[in-house]
Design a protein around this motif. Sequence first.
Motif, PDB file in Angstrom:
ATOM      1  N   PRO A  93       0.823  -1.216   0.000  1.00  0.00           N
ATOM      2  CA  PRO A  93       0.000   0.000   0.000  1.00  0.00           C
ATOM      3  C   PRO A  93       0.854   1.262   0.000  1.00  0.00           C
ATOM      4  N   GLY A  94       0.438   2.248  -0.787  1.00  0.00           N
ATOM      5  CA  GLY A  94       1.133   3.527  -0.816  1.00  0.00           C
ATOM      6  C   GLY A  94       2.272   3.606  -1.805  1.00  0.00           C
ATOM      7  N   LEU A  95       2.517   2.549  -2.588  1.00  0.00           N
ATOM      8  CA  LEU A  95       3.601   2.542  -3.549  1.00  0.00           C
ATOM      9  C   LEU A  95       3.047   2.572  -4.975  1.00  0.00           C
ATOM     10  N   THR A  96       3.706   3.320  -5.836  1.00  0.00           N
ATOM     11  CA  THR A  96       3.298   3.466  -7.224  1.00  0.00           C
ATOM     12  C   THR A  96       4.423   3.012  -8.133  1.00  0.00           C
ATOM     13  N   LEU A  97       4.089   2.209  -9.123  1.00  0.00           N
ATOM     14  CA  LEU A  97       5.075   1.728 -10.087  1.00  0.00           C
ATOM     15  C   LEU A  97       4.989   2.582 -11.347  1.00  0.00           C
ATOM     16  N   ALA A  98       6.093   3.242 -11.698  1.00  0.00           N
ATOM     17  CA  ALA A  98       6.144   4.109 -12.871  1.00  0.00           C
ATOM     18  C   ALA A  98       7.016   3.472 -13.940  1.00  0.00           C
ATOM     19  N   LYS A  99       6.477   3.390 -15.166  1.00  0.00           N
ATOM     20  CA  LYS A  99       7.188   2.861 -16.334  1.00  0.00           C
ATOM     21  C   LYS A  99       7.670   1.431 -16.115  1.00  0.00           C
ATOM     22  N   GLY A 100       7.014   0.700 -15.211  1.00  0.00           N
ATOM     23  CA  GLY A 100       7.351  -0.691 -14.997  1.00  0.00           C
ATOM     24  C   GLY A 100       8.668  -0.927 -14.283  1.00  0.00           C
ATOM     25  N   SER A 101       9.354   0.141 -13.865  1.00  0.00           N
ATOM     26  CA  SER A 101      10.686  -0.019 -13.281  1.00  0.00           C
ATOM     27  C   SER A 101      10.892   0.764 -11.993  1.00  0.00           C
ATOM     28  N   PHE A 102      10.319   1.966 -11.925  1.00  0.00           N
ATOM     29  CA  PHE A 102      10.623   2.875 -10.823  1.00  0.00           C
ATOM     30  C   PHE A 102       9.453   2.925  -9.848  1.00  0.00           C
ATOM     31  N   VAL A 103       9.778   2.828  -8.552  1.00  0.00           N
ATOM     32  CA  VAL A 103       8.765   2.785  -7.509  1.00  0.00           C
ATOM     33  C   VAL A 103       8.827   4.085  -6.712  1.00  0.00           C
ATOM     34  N   TYR A 104       7.672   4.738  -6.589  1.00  0.00           N
ATOM     35  CA  TYR A 104       7.549   5.964  -5.816  1.00  0.00           C
ATOM     36  C   TYR A 104       6.705   5.678  -4.575  1.00  0.00           C
ATOM     37  N   VAL A 105       7.123   6.246  -3.452  1.00  0.00           N
ATOM     38  CA  VAL A 105       6.431   6.038  -2.188  1.00  0.00           C
ATOM     39  C   VAL A 105       5.448   7.178  -1.966  1.00  0.00           C
ATOM     40  N   ARG A 106       4.192   6.796  -1.718  1.00  0.00           N
ATOM     41  CA  ARG A 106       3.108   7.753  -1.450  1.00  0.00           C
ATOM     42  C   ARG A 106       2.941   8.763  -2.573  1.00  0.00           C
ATOM     43  N   GLY A 107       3.184   8.349  -3.796  1.00  0.00           N
ATOM     44  CA  GLY A 107       2.976   9.212  -4.935  1.00  0.00           C
ATOM     45  C   GLY A 107       4.030  10.274  -5.146  1.00  0.00           C
ATOM     46  N   LEU A 108       5.032  10.353  -4.282  1.00  0.00           N
ATOM     47  CA  LEU A 108       6.090  11.349  -4.426  1.00  0.00           C
ATOM     48  C   LEU A 108       7.054  10.924  -5.525  1.00  0.00           C
ATOM     49  N   GLY A 109       7.646  11.883  -6.201  1.00  0.00           N
ATOM     50  CA  GLY A 109       8.560  11.597  -7.296  1.00  0.00           C
ATOM     51  C   GLY A 109       9.878  11.041  -6.813  1.00  0.00           C
ATOM     52  N   GLU A 110      10.760  10.797  -7.791  1.00  0.00           N
ATOM     53  CA  GLU A 110      12.040  10.169  -7.467  1.00  0.00           C
ATOM     54  C   GLU A 110      12.934  11.067  -6.615  1.00  0.00           C
ATOM     55  N   ARG A 111      12.669  12.359  -6.618  1.00  0.00           N
ATOM     56  CA  ARG A 111      13.466  13.260  -5.781  1.00  0.00           C
ATOM     57  C   ARG A 111      13.328  12.912  -4.299  1.00  0.00           C
ATOM     58  N   TYR A 112      12.191  12.354  -3.926  1.00  0.00           N
ATOM     59  CA  TYR A 112      11.928  12.055  -2.527  1.00  0.00           C
ATOM     60  C   TYR A 112      12.033  10.555  -2.218  1.00  0.00           C
ATOM     61  N   SER A 113      12.464   9.768  -3.167  1.00  0.00           N
ATOM     62  CA  SER A 113      12.580   8.327  -2.957  1.00  0.00           C
ATOM     63  C   SER A 113      14.044   7.919  -3.052  1.00  0.00           C
ATOM     64  N   SER A 114      14.417   6.935  -2.267  1.00  0.00           N
ATOM     65  CA  SER A 114      15.787   6.433  -2.272  1.00  0.00           C
ATOM     66  C   SER A 114      15.763   4.919  -2.156  1.00  0.00           C
ATOM     67  N   THR A 115      16.858   4.301  -2.548  1.00  0.00           N
ATOM     68  CA  THR A 115      16.964   2.841  -2.551  1.00  0.00           C
ATOM     69  C   THR A 115      18.263   2.422  -1.892  1.00  0.00           C
ATOM     70  N   GLN A 116      18.189   1.365  -1.090  1.00  0.00           N
ATOM     71  CA  GLN A 116      19.370   0.783  -0.460  1.00  0.00           C
ATOM     72  C   GLN A 116      19.470  -0.691  -0.832  1.00  0.00           C
ATOM     73  N   LEU A 117      20.693  -1.190  -0.829  1.00  0.00           N
ATOM     74  CA  LEU A 117      20.960  -2.599  -1.069  1.00  0.00           C
ATOM     75  C   LEU A 117      21.692  -3.147   0.139  1.00  0.00           C
ATOM     76  N   ASN A 118      20.992  -3.955   0.933  1.00  0.00           N
ATOM     77  CA  ASN A 118      21.546  -4.499   2.179  1.00  0.00           C
ATOM     78  C   ASN A 118      22.024  -3.388   3.107  1.00  0.00           C
ATOM     79  N   GLY A 119      21.257  -2.297   3.170  1.00  0.00           N
ATOM     80  CA  GLY A 119      21.563  -1.203   4.075  1.00  0.00           C
ATOM     81  C   GLY A 119      22.495  -0.152   3.525  1.00  0.00           C
ATOM     82  N   ALA A 120      23.063  -0.339   2.328  1.00  0.00           N
ATOM     83  CA  ALA A 120      24.003   0.621   1.750  1.00  0.00           C
ATOM     84  C   ALA A 120      23.358   1.351   0.585  1.00  0.00           C
TER      85      ALA A 120
END
Length: 436
Positions: A93-120
Amino acid sequence: MNYQKKPVRRLHASLAALALSASAGVLAQEATTEVAEPSAPIEEVVVIGRYKAAATDVVSERIDEDVPMDFLDAEAISRAGDSNVAAALRRVPGLTLAKGSFVYVRGLGERYSSTQLNGARVPSPDLTRNVLPLDIFPASTIDSLAVSKGYSPNLPASFGGGNIDIRTKSIPEDRILDFSISSGLTNNHGDDGITYAGGGDDWKGQDDGSRRQSQELLDAIELFQGNFSAPNIQQRLAGEGVPVTLDEAAQVNRDLAKLLNRDIDVENKDLPPDYEVSGTAGYRWFIGDYWEFGTMAYGEYERKWRNLDRTNRLVTNPATDFADTTRTVDAVNITGSINGGLRFTSDHEFNALYMYLRNTDDDTQLTESCRQGQFNDCADANSPRQGRIVRYRYEERKLLVRQLNGSHTLGDETLDLLPEWLQWSKALRDSSFTWF
């Protein structure tokens, strides 16, 4: 009156307890007599410990968190049949999939979203975006996904509206051997597209040197600061002590243009179907009573074609001022990863990850326009298209990840193995430490 009734109740209770004790003693004596002479030998009983599943860890983590978070474990992902991380996160809930690849949280754009891999923190292979394309992470290598919708001290300082932590699986729960081939068509695939003579290694998602600029051209870009107009060439050469006329500067411009790859004529192409090949392999070994080692390998190759045609019209004169654009994108995605893990009891784990990602888009556009005022014969919608603009855009993106991480907990299994002189550490029971 109440004072006299209490001893009577105590007496009744004492007699009842005495009767029960006597009957229990008789039963115990009879049971002991029967066991003393067994009619058959006692069978061996083996108790096998069960490893704590990722689902149990996710539930415990959700309870302990002080900020709103959502979790997906490997079992939930496999049960839904999702093939990659992007597809799995659509169910949160609260996640949006854009262009089949990018996930935005609560409808916010990529400027406000970040991704980590095993905490890094991991940079995006696309320099124009802040977030990772999550469809490049296969679901078979994921242990769990953690989605943070509120800030906590363990998150990066650049946290804006949401963070996704991808936890990879280093030690498989069982042996894994999976191989798949898939193909298909989409609505925007089409039968025909446009392309140009590229390089011999385009199917690998890399250029073989056909598009590479010569050193002479690179030196000219630096000398003229990217401005190849005749007046600027004349001014720059004069500053270098080489005075030239304006006509000579124009000739320099033409000579530099000849250094470019000019074998880029647009040609029609019969587009083949999309296809994808992927494979996963993994195994786990037990070393002694306390050690466990596992490894996983994954590889994927995907190539797909998309037609993204469009028509642009001016509101003032839509019948005569318009442009038809034919656009075909050839996309190649290559993913390879090797994971390894070493576990001591269930309290200590060391993991190593090597991941290579390549994502290439070869974009060809042909725009034919009919603009009144620019072309005299654009009198109506049936006029021939006189404006012809060709655009090429080739982007090759790579991401290489080499990571070591570990987690340690002073649990019961670790404390039981400590010598006597370290028994004081029991006061630190359940303390944990993670690193990467």
